[in-house]
Design a protein around this motif. Structure first.
Motif, PDB file in Angstrom:
ATOM      1  N   LYS A 158       6.805  -4.001 -21.032  1.00 54.77           N
ATOM      2  CA  LYS A 158       6.369  -4.786 -19.877  1.00 54.77           C
ATOM      3  C   LYS A 158       6.263  -6.262 -20.218  1.00 54.77           C
ATOM      4  O   LYS A 158       6.388  -7.120 -19.336  1.00 54.77           O
ATOM      5  CB  LYS A 158       5.029  -4.250 -19.374  1.00 54.77           C
ATOM      6  CG  LYS A 158       4.524  -4.938 -18.124  1.00 54.77           C
ATOM      7  CD  LYS A 158       3.405  -4.161 -17.478  1.00 54.77           C
ATOM      8  CE  LYS A 158       2.193  -4.042 -18.374  1.00 54.77           C
ATOM      9  NZ  LYS A 158       1.054  -3.396 -17.681  1.00 54.77           N
ATOM     10  N   SER A 198       5.471  -3.101 -12.518  1.00 55.92           N
ATOM     11  CA  SER A 198       4.137  -3.618 -12.817  1.00 55.92           C
ATOM     12  C   SER A 198       4.188  -5.098 -13.189  1.00 55.92           C
ATOM     13  O   SER A 198       3.326  -5.882 -12.778  1.00 55.92           O
ATOM     14  CB  SER A 198       3.510  -2.816 -13.958  1.00 55.92           C
ATOM     15  OG  SER A 198       2.266  -3.350 -14.327  1.00 55.92           O
ATOM     16  N   GLN A 206       4.182   1.701  -8.974  1.00 53.54           N
ATOM     17  CA  GLN A 206       3.939   1.793 -10.413  1.00 53.54           C
ATOM     18  C   GLN A 206       3.072   3.000 -10.748  1.00 53.54           C
ATOM     19  O   GLN A 206       3.351   3.737 -11.706  1.00 53.54           O
ATOM     20  CB  GLN A 206       3.271   0.525 -10.924  1.00 53.54           C
ATOM     21  CG  GLN A 206       2.881   0.572 -12.399  1.00 53.54           C
ATOM     22  CD  GLN A 206       1.545  -0.086 -12.681  1.00 53.54           C
ATOM     23  OE1 GLN A 206       1.047  -0.852 -11.859  1.00 53.54           O
ATOM     24  NE2 GLN A 206       0.954   0.208 -13.818  1.00 53.54           N
ATOM     25  N   SER A 247       2.331  -8.069 -11.134  1.00 51.49           N
ATOM     26  CA  SER A 247       1.316  -8.901 -11.785  1.00 51.49           C
ATOM     27  C   SER A 247       1.648 -10.382 -11.679  1.00 51.49           C
ATOM     28  O   SER A 247       0.785 -11.213 -11.354  1.00 51.49           O
ATOM     29  CB  SER A 247       1.175  -8.500 -13.259  1.00 51.49           C
ATOM     30  OG  SER A 247       0.746  -7.166 -13.384  1.00 51.49           O
ATOM     31  N   TYR A 265       2.312  -2.069  -6.887  1.00 55.75           N
ATOM     32  CA  TYR A 265       1.315  -1.373  -7.707  1.00 55.75           C
ATOM     33  C   TYR A 265       1.262   0.116  -7.358  1.00 55.75           C
ATOM     34  O   TYR A 265       1.087   0.969  -8.230  1.00 55.75           O
ATOM     35  CB  TYR A 265      -0.063  -1.997  -7.517  1.00 55.75           C
ATOM     36  CG  TYR A 265      -0.298  -3.241  -8.337  1.00 55.75           C
ATOM     37  CD1 TYR A 265      -0.038  -3.254  -9.707  1.00 55.75           C
ATOM     38  CD2 TYR A 265      -0.790  -4.411  -7.754  1.00 55.75           C
ATOM     39  CE1 TYR A 265      -0.253  -4.396 -10.465  1.00 55.75           C
ATOM     40  CE2 TYR A 265      -1.012  -5.559  -8.511  1.00 55.75           C
ATOM     41  CZ  TYR A 265      -0.737  -5.542  -9.860  1.00 55.75           C
ATOM     42  OH  TYR A 265      -0.951  -6.674 -10.611  1.00 55.75           O
TER      43      TYR A 265
END
Length: 380
Positions: free
Chosen positions: A143, A254, A120, A258, A117
């Motif tokens: 994404k 990302s 990112q 996630s 993160y």
């Protein structure tokens, strides 16, 4: 049960009469739109508005973003813990309980998505410095594709052939957006500017000429040497290939962060509050943000110019908005899933596109139009 544990993906949790899941998704949509726009302005606004001769260091913004997230998450986590213990419990016991919640079990696994993160956020600053807000928003929809790939690999999900075709169409649409308009040439403005002389007849025109003549003088404008660098600070040139490359890299990073975070939540055998998870993510993000970004990458420049060089209220709002986004992403993954989160962020394309046209003189072309692909049909 852990402190503040709530049921996931049931949508039964309510806050002010509204489903927490829906509230998180709606807030994430608005936040995502606002972040891209304010981020773009913070990297392109006139230097005169900052009172400095250079722009702020993105590494310091990323680091302060993590500190702000950590502070908010710690406050809420402490509040949750305080509701489960006696009011007469000393503060030392309160902090001891918090530490045991944060640094036990599988907390070390959060270091991986935390670092991703942080990377990112850094890539996002580079991308927005070289792309307009609307193009970045559309490109960011790529994404969905790596999320699908990582969901199949890490979460063992299966996608039908129709969903893979929809993903292919999404990638094709994003590729079309990147095609420059054939009618635009970089020399036209130069040719038109020197085809005729212009002298204003009205008082307003004369005032505008006076303002242009007395615009801020660059610090090395007394000599020719170095003036190009000073002009680039005020009007930086956009590197579109670099912007696209970093935007795609940010999408991939990302998506991996996630999906891996969702995998940790699913496989965790010790139920933990979402705010404790946010504390863990923010804590582990501090190390790469500080040692790699602030010290290693920009350490020499920061030591000369200062940590807060180029900061103004716009930069602080950008940092606060980005910190809010980090918290909302964790809440959406906790209460919903990555698929619903991706759908919510895709809606923000229309919002960012509309505001870009109104505020940043963004021009719609045949390749860039308010197109939205329903992610629910892709991954749902």
């Amino acid at each position: 049960m852990g402190v503040g544990e709530v049921s996931r993906r049931t949508g039964a949790d309510l806050w002010l009469g509204m489903s927490v899941k829906n509230l998180c998704l709606v807030t994430l949509t608005v936040q995502n739109s606002a972040l891209i726009l304010i981020l773009y302005y913070s990297r392109t606004m006139p230097l005169a508005s900052t009172g400095s001769s250079q722009r702020y260091f993105t590494s310091t913004a990323v680091f302060l973003n993590e500190i702000l997230k950590l502070g908010v998450s710690l406050t809420v986590a402490l509040y949750e813990i305080s509701r489960t213990i006696s009011p007469s419990t000393p503060a030392t016991s309160l902090f001891s309980t918090l530490a045991s919640e944060v640094f036990t079990g599988d907390s070390w696994k959060l270091a991986i998505p935390a670092s991703l993160y942080t990377l990112q956020n850094t890539l996002q600053y580079i991308a927005i410095s070289n792309l307009d807000a609307a193009t970045l928003q559309v490109t960011y929809q790529l994404k969905v594709f790596p999320i699908a790939i990582f969901s199949v690999l890490l979460l063992k999900r299966t996608l039908s052939g129709r969903k893979w075709v929809a993903l292919g169409l999404l990638m094709l649409g994003v590729a079309i957006v990147q095609i420059p308009a054939a009618s635009s040439t970089s020399l036209n403005p130069l040719k038109e500017a020197h085809t005729r002389l212009y002298f204003p007849r009205a008082a307003d025109g004369l005032r505008n000429m006076g303002k242009a003549a007395t615009r801020p003088i660059y610090k090395r404008s007394a000599t020719y040497e170095g003036i190009a660098e000073d002009m680039l600070l005020e009007h930086p040139n956009a590197n579109t290939p670099l912007g696209l490359a970093t935007a795609i890299a940010a999408c991939t990073v990302s998506a991996l962060a996630s999906v891996y975070f969702e995998k940790i939540l699913k496989e965790s055998h010790s139920p933990t509050s979402v705010w404790i998870r946010n504390v863990q993510l923010s804590f582990y993000s501090l190390f790469p943000a500080f040692f790699i970004g602030v010290i290693f990458v920009d350490g020499e420049s920061i030591s000369k110019s200062g940590f807060f060089v180029g900061y103004n209220w716009v930069v602080w709002i950008t940092i606060a908005c980005q910190a809010l986004g980090g918290i909302l992403v964790a809440l959406c993954v906790h209460y919903a899933n990555n698929i619903a989160k991706s759908f919510a962020t895709s809606i923000s394309i229309l919002i960012s596109l509309s505001v870009s046209v109104l505020l940043f003189d963004f021009t719609l072309t045949t390749h860039v139009c308010p197109l939205r692909l329903d992610n629910r049909k892709i991954l749902g």
